[in-house]
Design an enzyme around this catalytic site. Sequence first.
Site, PDB file in Angstrom:
ATOM      1  N   GLU A 212       0.844  -1.188   0.000  1.00  0.00           N
ATOM      2  CA  GLU A 212       0.000   0.000   0.000  1.00  0.00           C
ATOM      3  C   GLU A 212       0.883   1.242   0.000  1.00  0.00           C
ATOM      4  OE1 GLU A 212      -2.388  -0.745   3.513  1.00  0.00           O
ATOM      5  OE2 GLU A 212      -1.060   0.422   4.760  1.00  0.00           O
ATOM      6  N   HIS A 250      -4.021   3.612   8.068  1.00  0.00           N
ATOM      7  CA  HIS A 250      -2.818   3.048   8.664  1.00  0.00           C
ATOM      8  C   HIS A 250      -1.816   4.166   8.900  1.00  0.00           C
ATOM      9  CE1 HIS A 250      -3.739  -1.054   6.652  1.00  0.00           C
ATOM     10  NE2 HIS A 250      -4.461  -0.845   7.717  1.00  0.00           N
TER      11      HIS A 250
END
Lengths: 294, 383
Positions: A212, A250
């Site tokens: 990611e 995150h």
Amino acid sequence: MSIFVDENTKVIVQGLTGNQGRFHGLRNRDYGTKVVAGVTPGKAGTDVDGIPVYDSVKEAAAATGATASFIVVPPRFAADAIIEAAAAGISFVVCITEFIPAKDEAMVASVLRRNYPGTRLLGPNCPGIISPGRCNIGITSGDIALPGGPVGIVSRSGTLTYQALYELSQKGVGQTTCVGIGGDPVPGTNFIDCLAAFEADPETKAVLMIGEIGGEEEEKAAAFIKEHITKPVVAYVAGVTAPPGRKMGHAGAIVSGGHGTAQGKMDALREAGVVVAVNPTEAGDRMVEIVERL
Amino acid sequence: MDLFEYQGKDFFARYGVPTSTGELVRDPDSAVAAARRVGFPAVIKAQVQVGGRGKAGGVKLVRDEAEAREVATAILGMDIKGHTVHKIWVEHASDIAREYYVSFTLDRGVKQYLCLLSSEGGVEIEEVAKTNPDAIARVHIDPLEGLTEDEAARAVSAAGIDEASRTGVAKVLLQLYQAFVEGDADLVEVNPLIVKTDGQVHALDAKVTLDDSASYRHPEWDAYRADMELDGREALARSKGLNYIGLDGAVGIIANGAGLAMATLDVVSQAGGRAANFLDLGGGAGADAMANALEVINTDEKVQSVLVNIFGGITRCDEVAKGIQEALDRVELTFPMVIRLDGTNAKEGHAILEELLSDKIRVEETMVGAARAAVELAKKGER
């Protein structure tokens, strides 16, 4: 074979007497994992559904011969729990705890590097590890995994780890081990650690990697793949459309100053010979094609 | 949490880092009074959380009250890269002899702290890195050892800091390190760090990002948080415990897990549409979270369709479907909705969703198919 864990791995759950610890610890045992002990200070002598509880990891490890630990404790206790496990000689520590302060994570990394080089930490803030049919430490649902290999999975994102497992299982492609490394700034285990282990594992024939945005781990993984990985790798990097400067959930997922973009990561991976997919479904499809040709 | 400059200076002051004292004001009258108190010449600085405000005309020197009024009036309400200026900081103008750059961050790759120190301050550090990399000293700090006086001294000399200022800069370096560590900051950046004509070293700017995960041990951060200027919807979402970021497209997104939410944005874009938001329900995806998410998205007038993308792992799909059902009883939909539900017990989940189907609610089997359907509906603009 599998990586990091197998059917003989004995596991201690730190925080087994808490709600989360009980839920996931028992689920892991139900899956067939050898969950041999729990640790909660002050609760020695009690048990959770037959699993004995000890005051310290040291006592639990001495009594059971456990070599792995599953940490399910609140953020403020997590750093100490990891170090306690390492000090007790535990060689594989899985910490799923989310929202641990970055300074605590950096301190833990430093302590492990200096004093306990024999301990591997997975996480924090990760779904854990599952070797289908053999061992499941963490919060992954065993139902969506398929034993028998030949694919190894490594992922930075929780739900995308499940998605990846599911895509493959639905198409009849099994997994050797699926490792969720977590999306925090200081992960104990990174892509390269997992890629190297999958390369060395004869049962793993191909690797599915889910990255990611943010950081440089995917770029480093790409460089490593180019040099050291002979097995086919398929990758998906989430967050092509993420706006710069905003954290996407995150702590690690942030595009800053033009660094850490999904496009940059995909380019680096492609350059290293990796098959790069634009979404998780396509990643699954590409992997199925590769496995069919094996 | 990113701090405004005035908050950053307050943060620095807690750890003894020298900064200019000044005043935060919200209107021209107060700005004039503040400038009088700090003394002319004064500097008026727009308080926005975006770089390049100087170039945009958001930082100005004023020599008298008339100028202060004129400049404050011009800067307040100014738009700087999409950020409206609501607050300005007024401080006494410093007599600058030299400008340096210093920052502390976590270097994830080596799992240690990284201090960057440069003798070329006041300009973009990325530019210096390109044109004169030798002017930047990089010092890694082991979290267990901390920044020692010796290391600070070495950094100062490696960066080519002017000899006369080295002791003063090294001292501020140690203070900033303390602020970075004890203050649980993800980033501490000072550009420029100045040496005044009287030799004093001093942080002229303050860019600070605090680590939200450490909030529990910093009750003093509540005051910073109270001053944050969030998009109204972002504030609403935060109050409901949702992880939401507003974007500018027409397809509302609801997903569980940050990674899946990001992937959902990606597939919507691949289907030729644009997401109106990033929204991560978190792990559970129960009725409350779903109802809250729908309420938040309902207030977004740009939204023409919504895509619900849920993967049931620990939370089984039948539970998620019941959650959607209950949420729809509580919230009236103002847009068409496409649901993709997959994972554990998907069949049972779909059986429940079957009863919900209407001209406003449809179910798609795959993530890609659902994205296409949602984009198509958004383009029709049926809302």
